[in-house]
Design a protein around this motif. Structure first.
Motif, PDB file in Angstrom:
ATOM      1  N   ASP A 146      60.291   2.268  59.900  1.00 56.88           N
ATOM      2  CA  ASP A 146      59.457   2.384  58.916  1.00 56.88           C
ATOM      3  C   ASP A 146      58.058   3.094  59.146  1.00 56.88           C
ATOM      4  OD1 ASP A 146      58.195   1.317  56.194  1.00 56.88           O
ATOM      5  OD2 ASP A 146      56.908   0.445  57.577  1.00 56.88           O
ATOM      6  N   TYR A 147      57.501   2.875  60.191  1.00 56.31           N
ATOM      7  CA  TYR A 147      56.325   3.632  60.471  1.00 56.31           C
ATOM      8  C   TYR A 147      56.603   5.260  60.714  1.00 56.31           C
ATOM      9  CZ  TYR A 147      52.338   5.179  63.424  1.00 56.31           C
ATOM     10  OH  TYR A 147      51.231   5.932  63.941  1.00 56.31           O
ATOM     11  N   LEU A 148      57.658   5.405  61.507  1.00 52.56           N
ATOM     12  CA  LEU A 148      57.895   6.936  61.805  1.00 52.56           C
ATOM     13  C   LEU A 148      58.245   7.433  60.476  1.00 52.56           C
ATOM     14  CD1 LEU A 148      59.841   7.367  65.162  1.00 52.56           C
ATOM     15  CD2 LEU A 148      57.859   8.697  64.076  1.00 52.56           C
ATOM     16  N   ALA A 149      59.067   6.829  59.346  1.00 56.54           N
ATOM     17  CA  ALA A 149      59.474   7.461  58.479  1.00 56.54           C
ATOM     18  C   ALA A 149      58.368   7.640  57.401  1.00 56.54           C
ATOM     19  CB  ALA A 149      60.229   6.737  57.648  1.00 56.54           C
ATOM     20  N   ARG A 150      57.143   7.078  57.478  1.00 52.63           N
ATOM     21  CA  ARG A 150      56.202   7.285  56.453  1.00 52.63           C
ATOM     22  C   ARG A 150      55.237   8.386  57.163  1.00 52.63           C
ATOM     23  NH1 ARG A 150      54.920   1.840  56.690  1.00 52.63           N
ATOM     24  NH2 ARG A 150      53.124   2.283  58.199  1.00 52.63           N
ATOM     25  N   GLN A 151      55.139   8.459  58.427  1.00 57.28           N
ATOM     26  CA  GLN A 151      54.328   9.705  59.013  1.00 57.28           C
ATOM     27  C   GLN A 151      54.900  10.900  59.061  1.00 57.28           C
ATOM     28  OE1 GLN A 151      51.419   9.381  60.094  1.00 57.28           O
ATOM     29  NE2 GLN A 151      51.171   7.139  60.437  1.00 57.28           N
ATOM     30  N   LEU A 152      56.120  10.928  59.176  1.00 58.86           N
ATOM     31  CA  LEU A 152      57.040  12.103  58.981  1.00 58.86           C
ATOM     32  C   LEU A 152      57.686  12.562  57.610  1.00 58.86           C
ATOM     33  CD1 LEU A 152      58.932  11.953  62.802  1.00 58.86           C
ATOM     34  CD2 LEU A 152      56.679  13.069  61.929  1.00 58.86           C
ATOM     35  N   LYS A 153      57.146  11.524  56.753  1.00 58.92           N
ATOM     36  CA  LYS A 153      57.833  12.037  55.500  1.00 58.92           C
ATOM     37  C   LYS A 153      59.268  12.078  55.366  1.00 58.92           C
ATOM     38  CE  LYS A 153      53.669  12.736  53.278  1.00 58.92           C
ATOM     39  NZ  LYS A 153      52.721  11.777  53.929  1.00 58.92           N
ATOM     40  N   VAL A 154      59.976  11.358  56.052  1.00 62.65           N
ATOM     41  CA  VAL A 154      61.405  11.081  55.850  1.00 62.65           C
ATOM     42  C   VAL A 154      61.990   9.798  55.634  1.00 62.65           C
ATOM     43  CG1 VAL A 154      61.803  13.015  57.612  1.00 62.65           C
ATOM     44  CG2 VAL A 154      61.686  10.592  58.347  1.00 62.65           C
ATOM     45  N   GLU A 155      63.392   9.545  55.091  1.00 63.57           N
ATOM     46  CA  GLU A 155      63.952   8.670  55.092  1.00 63.57           C
ATOM     47  C   GLU A 155      63.886   7.526  56.095  1.00 63.57           C
ATOM     48  OE1 GLU A 155      65.034   7.501  51.645  1.00 63.57           O
ATOM     49  OE2 GLU A 155      63.971   9.139  51.117  1.00 63.57           O
ATOM     50  N   GLU A 156      63.880   6.072  55.860  1.00 66.06           N
ATOM     51  CA  GLU A 156      63.984   5.528  57.091  1.00 66.06           C
ATOM     52  C   GLU A 156      65.587   5.599  57.473  1.00 66.06           C
ATOM     53  OE1 GLU A 156      62.377   1.479  56.450  1.00 66.06           O
ATOM     54  OE2 GLU A 156      63.269   0.694  57.943  1.00 66.06           O
ATOM     55  N   GLY A 157      65.756   5.721  58.855  1.00 61.01           N
ATOM     56  CA  GLY A 157      67.151   5.878  59.353  1.00 61.01           C
ATOM     57  C   GLY A 157      67.386   7.380  59.448  1.00 61.01           C
ATOM     58  N   ALA A 158      66.460   8.150  59.224  1.00 62.83           N
ATOM     59  CA  ALA A 158      66.835   9.572  59.289  1.00 62.83           C
ATOM     60  C   ALA A 158      66.596   9.777  60.914  1.00 62.83           C
ATOM     61  CB  ALA A 158      65.819  10.416  58.663  1.00 62.83           C
ATOM     62  N   PRO A 159      67.525  10.905  61.234  1.00 60.92           N
ATOM     63  CA  PRO A 159      67.507  11.054  62.839  1.00 60.92           C
ATOM     64  C   PRO A 159      66.279  11.731  63.369  1.00 60.92           C
ATOM     65  CG  PRO A 159      68.723  12.773  61.761  1.00 60.92           C
ATOM     66  CD  PRO A 159      68.318  11.641  60.635  1.00 60.92           C
ATOM     67  N   VAL A 160      65.827  11.339  64.406  1.00 62.84           N
ATOM     68  CA  VAL A 160      64.676  11.712  65.127  1.00 62.84           C
ATOM     69  C   VAL A 160      64.789  11.874  66.485  1.00 62.84           C
ATOM     70  CG1 VAL A 160      62.299  10.956  65.792  1.00 62.84           C
ATOM     71  CG2 VAL A 160      63.259  10.236  63.570  1.00 62.84           C
ATOM     72  N   LEU A 161      64.368  13.031  66.878  1.00 65.10           N
ATOM     73  CA  LEU A 161      64.246  13.450  68.344  1.00 65.10           C
ATOM     74  C   LEU A 161      63.111  12.728  69.239  1.00 65.10           C
ATOM     75  CD1 LEU A 161      66.628  15.302  69.683  1.00 65.10           C
ATOM     76  CD2 LEU A 161      64.728  17.110  69.716  1.00 65.10           C
ATOM     77  N   ARG A 162      63.410  11.898  70.042  1.00 63.68           N
ATOM     78  CA  ARG A 162      62.293  11.190  70.854  1.00 63.68           C
ATOM     79  C   ARG A 162      62.148  11.896  72.159  1.00 63.68           C
ATOM     80  NH1 ARG A 162      61.926   7.075  74.311  1.00 63.68           N
ATOM     81  NH2 ARG A 162      60.074   5.584  73.864  1.00 63.68           N
ATOM     82  N   ILE A 163      61.158  12.319  72.403  1.00 66.91           N
ATOM     83  CA  ILE A 163      60.841  12.888  73.764  1.00 66.91           C
ATOM     84  C   ILE A 163      59.790  12.339  74.348  1.00 66.91           C
ATOM     85  CG2 ILE A 163      60.055  15.090  74.904  1.00 66.91           C
ATOM     86  CD1 ILE A 163      61.208  16.732  72.549  1.00 66.91           C
ATOM     87  N   GLU A 164      59.987  12.007  75.901  1.00 64.42           N
ATOM     88  CA  GLU A 164      59.031  11.301  76.635  1.00 64.42           C
ATOM     89  C   GLU A 164      58.730  12.429  77.410  1.00 64.42           C
ATOM     90  OE1 GLU A 164      60.697   7.467  77.550  1.00 64.42           O
ATOM     91  OE2 GLU A 164      59.188   7.558  79.308  1.00 64.42           O
ATOM     92  N   ARG A 165      57.291  12.778  77.710  1.00 64.41           N
ATOM     93  CA  ARG A 165      57.018  13.674  78.248  1.00 64.41           C
ATOM     94  C   ARG A 165      55.680  13.421  79.175  1.00 64.41           C
ATOM     95  NH1 ARG A 165      55.319  19.340  75.808  1.00 64.41           N
ATOM     96  NH2 ARG A 165      53.484  18.388  74.908  1.00 64.41           N
ATOM     97  N   LEU A 166      55.909  13.433  80.642  1.00 64.29           N
ATOM     98  CA  LEU A 166      55.003  13.330  81.536  1.00 64.29           C
ATOM     99  C   LEU A 166      54.477  14.573  82.361  1.00 64.29           C
ATOM    100  CD1 LEU A 166      53.295  11.237  83.134  1.00 64.29           C
ATOM    101  CD2 LEU A 166      54.949  11.219  84.886  1.00 64.29           C
ATOM    102  N   THR A 167      53.240  15.182  81.853  1.00 60.54           N
ATOM    103  CA  THR A 167      52.783  16.355  82.256  1.00 60.54           C
ATOM    104  C   THR A 167      52.052  15.999  83.745  1.00 60.54           C
ATOM    105  OG1 THR A 167      52.561  17.120  80.190  1.00 60.54           O
ATOM    106  CG2 THR A 167      51.599  18.527  81.657  1.00 60.54           C
ATOM    107  N   LEU A 168      52.141  16.754  84.651  1.00 66.72           N
ATOM    108  CA  LEU A 168      51.504  16.871  85.848  1.00 66.72           C
ATOM    109  C   LEU A 168      50.778  17.871  86.221  1.00 66.72           C
ATOM    110  CD1 LEU A 168      54.631  15.922  87.919  1.00 66.72           C
ATOM    111  CD2 LEU A 168      53.387  14.271  86.950  1.00 66.72           C
ATOM    112  N   THR A 169      49.541  17.486  86.906  1.00 66.27           N
ATOM    113  CA  THR A 169      48.611  18.736  87.431  1.00 66.27           C
ATOM    114  C   THR A 169      49.511  19.517  88.603  1.00 66.27           C
ATOM    115  OG1 THR A 169      47.513  17.559  89.021  1.00 66.27           O
ATOM    116  CG2 THR A 169      46.497  17.500  86.902  1.00 66.27           C
ATOM    117  N   ALA A 170      48.694  20.690  89.019  1.00 66.64           N
ATOM    118  CA  ALA A 170      49.270  21.449  89.710  1.00 66.64           C
ATOM    119  C   ALA A 170      49.704  20.773  91.056  1.00 66.64           C
ATOM    120  CB  ALA A 170      48.559  22.923  90.085  1.00 66.64           C
ATOM    121  N   ASP A 171      48.703  19.935  91.754  1.00 71.31           N
ATOM    122  CA  ASP A 171      48.892  19.204  92.733  1.00 71.31           C
ATOM    123  C   ASP A 171      49.722  17.921  92.415  1.00 71.31           C
ATOM    124  OD1 ASP A 171      46.973  17.963  91.400  1.00 71.31           O
ATOM    125  OD2 ASP A 171      45.520  17.921  92.915  1.00 71.31           O
TER     126      ASP A 171
END
Lengths: 253, 253
Positions: free
Chosen positions: A201-226
């Motif tokens: 429900d929440y995602l659908a409202r934010q992205l202006k799509v129907e509830e149950g629409a396909p969504v790509l979920r990416i989990e991203r952890l960014t690291l510093t150079a060290d």
DNA sequence: CGTCATTACTCGTCATAACAAGTTCTGGAG
DNA sequence: CTCCAGAACTTGTTATGACGAGTAATGACG
């Protein structure tokens, strides 16, 4: 044979830019503008030595970098060749969303939904290497491409960074670029996990799509150079409007 | 001036393995087995020169390779340091599915659904650089992980390759490895597009999921080392059972 | 005509040498 | 004691030279 030691005209020897970098860029330009066609043989190392008036080490460093970028490849005993044209070149780079889109000519902006400080909790804490109770900053933004919402970004950063970020122009600037250019934090790599899910429900409202629409979920952890984790994000992309593109190199080990 | 060809002690100079490779592997072992701890400073280049009895060029080549692998990083004027432990190391490599899974200790096999020859058509033809009417081979397989179906792979390859592949043990061997090891075709890079979609009737049956379940759709074009397209695939992954993981490096240009 | 050794090219590896540039520590001047 | 110049480290860049190894064309030989 006496080779007239003529000062290589194009190159700046006093410049703070290394010679191999200058040569690399000249060659890259020639490849990208078609002076060297795809699959054509490039000048040999010894030719490049004399045309640029530098040593073989320098030529090889320039060629090695271009090879890492995927623009050329070498065959032992035969020569150096130009890879396929541009199209996709270096997409396996770590880029922010805006960075990637604007380099492709799209206009984007973000709407900041919320910024709040909260305890890290188990999941986020583990990723950012912080105690569960440590205060961190959560930042929610909706990304727009040509006025259409395309993704919801939920970003977690350490409190010290988050408080500075809150003052920045997050609507138009990438967090990556702020970290690197303004804060002087060198970024190293990112670890991604991509999966497919359905919009709630929440995602659908934010992205202006129907509830149950396909969504790509990416989990991203960014690291510093060290290697220190500095930015942990959940990115929810509209499945119908976005394709995550990249280019992956086969290991040359 | 004739240089006496003296042989430094510990390393094998007769070996076909380059010195820098040997040094690289010794250092990698020490990092992975903990002799050099994460974030610890490594021996300086001059120290390594004397302990291994090689020149600085050789040491730097070994260190440079390790840096590309992400095991170490350097700070100008300070030294060389060990990056964070293993965990994810080199996931941004081009690997086949089985290759990736078996390196993580999972058992997999494939069920070949169909192999047939057909005209390329516009979409596939454009990717494989073939005429629309040119005959190519389509190969459909369902990948299983621990007996559960996890993905449907639809692979398109040129007819010459496809006819050879049809005779291979595709149930247990990766196409990538067959191409490289048996056919001597060096693979270069792959271009990916990832998107999210819903399972249709056919996909649902193959993957044993409900119709409308989230599916990760990956379009992958694999290129040979010299940039010729050789393998175009659609991969449909079950969204609930699979996460596509990778590590992306920030460009060091 | 086919085979094989030679040769001339390519990139791959490695040594020695020097200076530049960034960091850290130390010692002396104030 | 503080501060700053310089020494003493580090990695970064570049030159010159040499040999090895893979590829391809050549030409001699059978």
């Amino acid at each position: 044979m006496v080779k007239p030691r003529k000062t290589p005209s194009q190159l700046l020897h006093v410049s703070p830019v290394p010679l191999y970098t200058q040569i690399k860029e000249i060659l890259r330009d020639r490849i990208l503008d078609g002076s060297y066609q795809a699959h054509e043989q490039m000048p040999s190392e010894s030719e490049l030595m004399s045309t640029f008036g530098v040593s073989r080490i320098t030529v090889r460093q320039a060629l090695g970098d271009l090879q890492k970028e995927g623009l050329i490849f070498k065959i032992h005993g035969k020569g150096t060749y130009v890879s396929k044209p541009k199209a996709f070149q270096n997409i396996a780079e770590l880029q922010g969303f805006g960075e990637a889109m604007s380099s492709m000519g799209y206009e984007t902006f973000s709407r900041v939904v919320s910024i709040k400080s909260m305890p890290a909790g188990a999941t986020v804490g583990a990723r950012l290497n912080a105690a569960d109770s440590e205060e961190i900053v959560e930042l929610r933004r909706v990304r727009y491409l040509n006025r259409a919402p395309i993704s919801l970004d939920v970003t977690y950063v350490p409190k010290s960074i988050g408080e500075r970020l809150a003052k920045e122009d997050l609507a138009h600037r990438d967090i990556f670029l702020i970290l690197e250019n303004d804060y002087g934090i060198a970024l190293g790599a990112a670890e991604l996990q991509i999966e497919s899910m359905l919009a709630d429900d929440y995602l659908a409202r934010q992205l202006k799509v129907e509830e149950g629409a396909p969504v790509l979920r990416i989990e991203r952890l960014t690291l510093t150079a060290d290697g220190r984790p500095i930015d942990f994000e959940y990115l929810y992309y509209r499945g119908d409007a976005f394709q995550y593109r990249m280019r992956i190199e086969r290991s040359h080990v």
